[in-house]
Write an enzyme that holds these catalytic residues in place. Structure first.
Site, mmCIF file in Angstrom:
data_model
loop_
_atom_site.group_PDB
_atom_site.id
_atom_site.type_symbol
_atom_site.label_atom_id
_atom_site.label_comp_id
_atom_site.label_asym_id
_atom_site.label_seq_id
_atom_site.Cartn_x
_atom_site.Cartn_y
_atom_site.Cartn_z
ATOM 1 N N HIS A 70 0.823 -1.216 0.000
ATOM 2 C CA HIS A 70 0.000 0.000 0.000
ATOM 3 C C HIS A 70 0.857 1.266 0.000
ATOM 4 O O HIS A 70 1.886 1.347 0.663
ATOM 5 C CB HIS A 70 -0.987 0.009 1.167
ATOM 6 N N GLU A 221 -5.100 1.249 2.783
ATOM 7 C CA GLU A 221 -4.807 0.239 3.794
ATOM 8 C C GLU A 221 -4.814 0.801 5.202
ATOM 9 O O GLU A 221 -5.278 0.138 6.140
ATOM 10 C CB GLU A 221 -3.443 -0.400 3.494
ATOM 11 N N GLU A 222 -4.296 2.009 5.375
ATOM 12 C CA GLU A 222 -4.185 2.578 6.728
ATOM 13 C C GLU A 222 -5.547 2.825 7.372
ATOM 14 O O GLU A 222 -5.643 3.007 8.585
ATOM 15 C CB GLU A 222 -3.382 3.881 6.705
ATOM 16 N N ASP A 242 4.043 -6.035 3.538
ATOM 17 C CA ASP A 242 3.900 -4.895 4.446
ATOM 18 C C ASP A 242 4.963 -5.019 5.526
ATOM 19 O O ASP A 242 5.620 -6.051 5.657
ATOM 20 C CB ASP A 242 2.491 -4.872 5.042
ATOM 21 N N HIS A 322 4.923 3.555 12.558
ATOM 22 C CA HIS A 322 3.974 4.669 12.694
ATOM 23 C C HIS A 322 4.580 5.853 13.441
ATOM 24 O O HIS A 322 3.865 6.653 14.045
ATOM 25 C CB HIS A 322 2.664 4.210 13.355
#
Length: 349
Positions: A70, A221-222, A242, A322
């Protein structure tokens, strides 16, 4: 076998992370990927959600594979224009306010104009706020200081800034002499770069794959639903590429490919996981098996959407996910090597 140069892969990552693409505003980065593949004469189509699909016809056209990574990232949106001329934000994706405190950012208006700013606590100055270190990092206290001469909401709106405008974070990307790349948004642009390199290798080697294989560059995706559509009825296996999560109790590191056995959605397909491990061991590829406790992927989104597929998840190990992310070139290399052997292997029965 000559595999893609890791320095080239890191340069693609650098190009990708330098393009703002919070979930919901990914047109520019999808265009970049589209042009990259067009230069290799790889045809693509966009789905209605704005993602990009490339398909390589295989020897077996009745049973398909799909791989996905993604290109959308974490970000924010303007929630409120405050009376003091600063902006209150609402988060896009799963992260905490403390991970963006002090970060430079960009606000994109509805007409495409872009302004810079800094994400700060309202109570930042220790010369004014005695309890600056004790205030909670939350939506109430975090704000954007815009790099324009504005002192109230009316002056901000005169710039064209309004509620709903997208906010992206400065990636601060850097490639170190020791082989690391550190940047925001390696989740999951590192994997997108890996898939681009893999597709380039398939094309330049004129490789015939055993099964028709689709590559989906997803863009939501997030927020949970990037890769849950455009899966052909013939698709048997679906592999999400990922990031591997690093932290206390994790086996994933920054130097190997991480093969996920389970995340918060539950176990990934056991036979596919064992198949990936066998491929790694047979080809001397450094890998780690791991569980990710607070994690979901495009593959798990596809399962939740009801697709009858075998699903798996692998990726480079990314530290400080993140937030202030980092990985090493060897992790990128091990990931692409495993994918190279995977796309040429037999389907799991």
């Amino acid at each position: 076998m000559a595999f893609p140069n890791s320095e080239d892969t890191m340069q693609i990552i650098k190009d990708l992370v330098s393009i703002p693409s919070p979930s919901g505003n990914t047109r520019e980065v999808i265009t970049f990927v589209e042009k990259f593949l067009a230069e290799l004469q790889i045809k693509t189509v966009r789905n209605r959600k704005g993602g990009l699909i490339a398909t390589f016809e295989g020897t077996n056209k009745t049973r398909h594979r799909m791989l996905t990574a993604h290109v959308d990232t974490l970000g924010a949106m303007v929630k409120e224009i405050k009376a003091n001329g600063r902006l209150r934000i609402d988060l896009i994706g799963g992260f905490k306010y403390n991970s963006i405190e002090g970060e430079y950012c960009q606000i994109e208006t509805n007409n495409g104009k872009k302004y810079t700013g800094t994400i700060l606590m309202h109570q930042t100055s220790v010369h004014v706020y005695k309890d600056a270190d004790k205030k909670e990092r939350n939506q109430e206290n975090i704000e954007i200081r815009i790099d324009e001469r504005v002192q109230n909401a009316e002056e901000v709106r005169a710039l064209g800034i309004e509620v709903g405008d997208f906010v992206s974070f400065d990636p601060r990307v850097e490639i170190t002499p020791s082989g690391f790349i550190k940047s925001r948004h390696l989740d999951d642009k590192a994997s997108v770069a890996i898939l681009l390199q893999l597709m380039k290798q398939i094309k330049t080697e004129n490789m015939t794959l055993p099964y028709t294989t689709h590559f989906l560059i997803s863009n939501n995706e997030e927020i949970g639903y990037g890769g849950n559509s455009n899966i052909t009825p013939e698709t048997v296996e679906y592999l999400a590429v990922d990031m591997g999560a690093i932290g206390d109790g994790q086996s994933t590191d920054e130097y190997t490919v991480s093969i996920c056995a389970k995340d918060s959605s539950g176990p990934y397909h056991y036979e596919l996981r064992k198949h990936l491990v066998r491929l790694a061991e047979e080809n001397n590829i450094g890998y780690k098996l791991d569980l990710y406790p607070f994690y979901g992927s495009d593959a798990s989104a596809a399962i939740r959407a009801g697709h009858d597929i075998i699903h798996g998840l692998i990726g480079p190990g990314i530290d400080s996910s993140h937030a202030f992310e980092r990985t090493h070139r060897t992790s990128l290399e091990n990931t692409i090597k495993l994918l190279y052997h995977y796309v040429q292997s037999s389907l799991v029965e």
